[in-house]
Design a protein around this motif. Structure first.
Motif, PDB file in Angstrom:
ATOM      1  N   LEU A 186       0.823  -1.210   0.000  1.00  0.00           N
ATOM      2  CA  LEU A 186       0.000   0.000   0.000  1.00  0.00           C
ATOM      3  C   LEU A 186       0.858   1.261   0.000  1.00  0.00           C
ATOM      4  CD1 LEU A 186      -2.823  -1.167   2.425  1.00  0.00           C
ATOM      5  CD2 LEU A 186      -2.969  -0.852  -0.055  1.00  0.00           C
ATOM      6  N   VAL A 187       2.009   1.215   0.629  1.00  0.00           N
ATOM      7  CA  VAL A 187       2.937   2.349   0.528  1.00  0.00           C
ATOM      8  C   VAL A 187       3.358   2.526  -0.922  1.00  0.00           C
ATOM      9  CG1 VAL A 187       5.160   3.286   1.263  1.00  0.00           C
ATOM     10  CG2 VAL A 187       3.751   2.035   2.894  1.00  0.00           C
ATOM     11  N   ALA A 188       3.597   1.409  -1.613  1.00  0.00           N
ATOM     12  CA  ALA A 188       3.947   1.486  -3.038  1.00  0.00           C
ATOM     13  C   ALA A 188       2.813   2.099  -3.848  1.00  0.00           C
ATOM     14  CB  ALA A 188       4.286   0.087  -3.566  1.00  0.00           C
ATOM     15  N   VAL A 189       1.566   1.760  -3.517  1.00  0.00           N
ATOM     16  CA  VAL A 189       0.413   2.357  -4.191  1.00  0.00           C
ATOM     17  C   VAL A 189       0.418   3.870  -4.029  1.00  0.00           C
ATOM     18  CG1 VAL A 189      -2.103   2.559  -4.108  1.00  0.00           C
ATOM     19  CG2 VAL A 189      -1.036   0.315  -4.014  1.00  0.00           C
ATOM     20  N   VAL A 194       1.009   9.593  -5.752  1.00  0.00           N
ATOM     21  CA  VAL A 194       1.364  10.991  -5.472  1.00  0.00           C
ATOM     22  C   VAL A 194       2.838  11.190  -5.125  1.00  0.00           C
ATOM     23  CG1 VAL A 194      -0.974  11.529  -4.670  1.00  0.00           C
ATOM     24  CG2 VAL A 194       0.738  10.776  -3.014  1.00  0.00           C
ATOM     25  N   GLY A 195       3.635  10.129  -5.166  1.00  0.00           N
ATOM     26  CA  GLY A 195       5.008  10.244  -4.691  1.00  0.00           C
ATOM     27  C   GLY A 195       6.061  10.118  -5.770  1.00  0.00           C
ATOM     28  N   GLY A 321       9.901   3.560   5.832  1.00  0.00           N
ATOM     29  CA  GLY A 321       9.877   3.100   7.210  1.00  0.00           C
ATOM     30  C   GLY A 321      10.694   4.012   8.117  1.00  0.00           C
ATOM     31  N   ASP A 322      10.567   3.806   9.427  1.00  0.00           N
ATOM     32  CA  ASP A 322      11.171   4.711  10.422  1.00  0.00           C
ATOM     33  C   ASP A 322      12.685   4.798  10.291  1.00  0.00           C
ATOM     34  OD1 ASP A 322       8.696   5.328  11.763  1.00  0.00           O
ATOM     35  OD2 ASP A 322       8.765   3.320  12.633  1.00  0.00           O
ATOM     36  N   THR A 323      13.341   3.655  10.096  1.00  0.00           N
ATOM     37  CA  THR A 323      14.810   3.666  10.004  1.00  0.00           C
ATOM     38  C   THR A 323      15.267   4.420   8.760  1.00  0.00           C
ATOM     39  OG1 THR A 323      14.827   1.502  11.092  1.00  0.00           O
ATOM     40  CG2 THR A 323      16.857   2.209  10.011  1.00  0.00           C
ATOM     41  N   ALA A 352      11.327   7.163   0.057  1.00  0.00           N
ATOM     42  CA  ALA A 352       9.919   7.398  -0.247  1.00  0.00           C
ATOM     43  C   ALA A 352       9.550   8.813   0.181  1.00  0.00           C
ATOM     44  CB  ALA A 352       9.049   6.374   0.473  1.00  0.00           C
ATOM     45  N   SER A 353       8.731   9.461  -0.620  1.00  0.00           N
ATOM     46  CA  SER A 353       8.457  10.885  -0.390  1.00  0.00           C
ATOM     47  C   SER A 353       7.145  11.155   0.323  1.00  0.00           C
ATOM     48  CB  SER A 353       8.432  11.620  -1.737  1.00  0.00           C
ATOM     49  OG  SER A 353       7.426  11.080  -2.579  1.00  0.00           O
ATOM     50  N   VAL A 354       6.261  10.157   0.401  1.00  0.00           N
ATOM     51  CA  VAL A 354       4.942  10.384   0.993  1.00  0.00           C
ATOM     52  C   VAL A 354       5.078  10.603   2.495  1.00  0.00           C
ATOM     53  CG1 VAL A 354       2.681   9.387   1.431  1.00  0.00           C
ATOM     54  CG2 VAL A 354       3.790   9.051  -0.788  1.00  0.00           C
ATOM     55  N   GLN A 355       4.458  11.670   2.975  1.00  0.00           N
ATOM     56  CA  GLN A 355       4.513  12.004   4.393  1.00  0.00           C
ATOM     57  C   GLN A 355       3.288  11.437   5.113  1.00  0.00           C
ATOM     58  OE1 GLN A 355       7.262  13.686   5.669  1.00  0.00           O
ATOM     59  NE2 GLN A 355       7.996  13.382   3.566  1.00  0.00           N
ATOM     60  N   GLY A 356       3.359  11.384   6.444  1.00  0.00           N
ATOM     61  CA  GLY A 356       2.228  10.904   7.224  1.00  0.00           C
ATOM     62  C   GLY A 356       2.108   9.391   7.149  1.00  0.00           C
ATOM     63  N   ASN A 357       0.903   8.893   7.375  1.00  0.00           N
ATOM     64  CA  ASN A 357       0.671   7.449   7.383  1.00  0.00           C
ATOM     65  C   ASN A 357       0.477   6.967   5.953  1.00  0.00           C
ATOM     66  OD1 ASN A 357      -0.275   4.815   7.647  1.00  0.00           O
ATOM     67  ND2 ASN A 357      -1.343   5.249   9.553  1.00  0.00           N
ATOM     68  N   ALA A 358       1.565   6.542   5.329  1.00  0.00           N
ATOM     69  CA  ALA A 358       1.515   6.134   3.923  1.00  0.00           C
ATOM     70  C   ALA A 358       0.741   4.838   3.739  1.00  0.00           C
ATOM     71  CB  ALA A 358       2.927   5.986   3.373  1.00  0.00           C
ATOM     72  N   VAL A 359       0.705   3.967   4.750  1.00  0.00           N
ATOM     73  CA  VAL A 359      -0.053   2.719   4.642  1.00  0.00           C
ATOM     74  C   VAL A 359      -1.545   3.040   4.541  1.00  0.00           C
ATOM     75  CG1 VAL A 359      -0.665   0.555   5.774  1.00  0.00           C
ATOM     76  CG2 VAL A 359       1.688   1.402   5.898  1.00  0.00           C
TER      77      VAL A 359
END
Length: 413
Positions: A186-189, A194-195, A321-323, A352-359
């Motif tokens: 879903l992060v990839a989606v 938008v990323g 991810g966080d790391t 990855a450029s999407v901010q916030g909860n990307a999932v």
């Protein structure tokens, strides 16, 4: 036929751009002024578009704004983790109506369906609708989802969700259409939507946080694999290239990639370099630039990514991810340098450029894609969720790739 094509093109523009005046819509879809006026009238009579206020400014009369009718359908998206469930409800135009975060029980034997349904009813109520008005619900979870059986696997952290047909059970008990998807998929989606990957056909994502995950996109279509395990890079066997003794003893076949780059392993690696931290992202943040610890961590990450690059030869590798966020572009550049020592392709590595909860955002994109196809007959440039093969349908049947419908850049861009 041409009229239908123009109607769908207009709706797609309104979904992508938001409310537009007649003149702006005319320019976007390339129709004449009379043809655009007729199109708007036709869509308004069909209840597919609605007036959305006026645009002022300048001299002369204010221009009427038109928008896709968001009240035709509603969707929900959820990021389900062991610690918190993060809900959002939106209309089919993508307007967020309500958000809700709540810890939900995930232990074995818990009433995971009942408590999930209660939370879903609550957030629907906050959005001013009832739960049964939701057209689609998409859940993002850490693990592999097998669309043939509806079972989650590789998810020991949410044991209460294991051992049953998740989407079928939820759909039947809650009375709404529910899909479940891997969180990194879903992060990839979201990155495709938008990323960084809006104009990329083939890319891979590597999630580095408490654990490790991955997603592989080929031809703008997620590669899920025969059992939903595509991108589950945790179990790859790779050598440990660290230059210090972390106290770990790995099998002769090599370490499991997840055991090299999950948060506990990264903390042990940091400790061997003199950095004390409770999480991997804290360790990376403490290290700053050019610390030998980051060199070793980049070598470990690159060792796993090299396997993906050797098989898929993607245009781009994105770390998330966080790391990864803690290291930023400097760490991504370091991983890229180490990767290029291992493989022939000069594949770029970025964050990855999407901010916030990307999932959750990716789950919302997926739910909207399905609802918009149902309501408007348009396919948005994102992912339609996993579906179980129909009775009699070959398991190997390949779905159509989703098109990239972003407008071509103008010569001045």
């Amino acid at each position: 036929m041409l009229r239908e094509i123009n109607d769908r093109a207009a709706i797609e523009v309104l979904l992508r751009e938001g409310p537009l005046t007649r003149a702006e819509l005319e320019l976007a879809i390339g129709l004449s002024k009379p043809a655009t006026a007729q199109l708007i009238t036709r869509l308004e009579l069909d209840n597919l578009v609605m007036k959305a206020g006026v645009r002022g400014g300048g001299r002369g009369p204010r221009a009427q704004l038109w928008a896709a009718n968001g009240s035709l359908a509603f969707v929900a998206a959820v990021d389900l983790t062991p610690h918190i469930a993060d809900f959002v409800v939106a209309d089919v135009a993508g307007i967020v109506l309500a958000e809700y975060r709540i810890p939900l029980p995930v232990h074995k034997g818990a009433d995971v369906v009942g408590t999930f349904g209660e939370a879903l009813s609550h957030v629907a109520g906050e959005a001013g609708i009832t739960r049964d008005q939701l057209a689609h619900v998409v859940i993002g979870a850490q693990g592999a989802f097998d669309p043939r059986t509806g079972l989650l696997s590789s998810a020991p952290h949410i044991p209460g969700w294991l051992g049953f047909d998740v989407p079928q059970k939820l759909s039947d008990d809650l009375g709404v259409d529910v899909l479940i998807e891997n969180d990194v998929n879903l992060v990839a989606v979201e990155e495709m939507s938008v990323g960084q990957a809006q104009d990329v056909d083939d890319f891979v994502m590597v999630w580095l946080s408490e654990g490790v995950g991955g997603a592989v996109v080929i031809g703008r279509r997620l590669l899920r694999g025969a059992t939903g395990g595509g991108g589950e890079i945790d179990w790859m066997r790779v050598p440990d290239p660290a230059t210090v003794d972390t106290g770990d003893v790995w099998p002769e076949a090599g370490a499991r990639f997840g055991n090299l780059v999950d948060s506990p392993a990264v903390c042990r690696l940091a400790a061997a370099h003199g950095i004390t931290a409770e999480t991997a992202w804290d360790a990376v943040a403490q290290a700053g630039d050019r610390h030998p610890f980051l060199d070793d961590l980049a070598r470990r990450v690159a060792g796993g990514v090299a396997n993906l690059v050797a098989v898929a030869d993607p245009q781009l590798v994105l770390l998330c991810g966080d790391t990864s966020r803690a290291g930023g572009e400097n760490f991504a550049a370091l991983v890229q340098d180490k990767l290029h020592e291992l493989v022939l392709p000069r594949t770029p590595v970025g964050c990855a450029s999407v901010q916030g909860n990307a999932v959750r955002a990716g789950a919302l994109q997926s739910a909207l894609a399905t609802a918009r196809e149902d309501v408007f007959g348009v396919v948005t440039p994102t992912l339609l969720g996993s579906r179980r093969p129909a009775v009699g349908e070959p398991l190997g049947k390949t779905p159509e790739a989703l098109p990239n419908t972003r407008p071509a850049p103008s010569p001045t861009e």
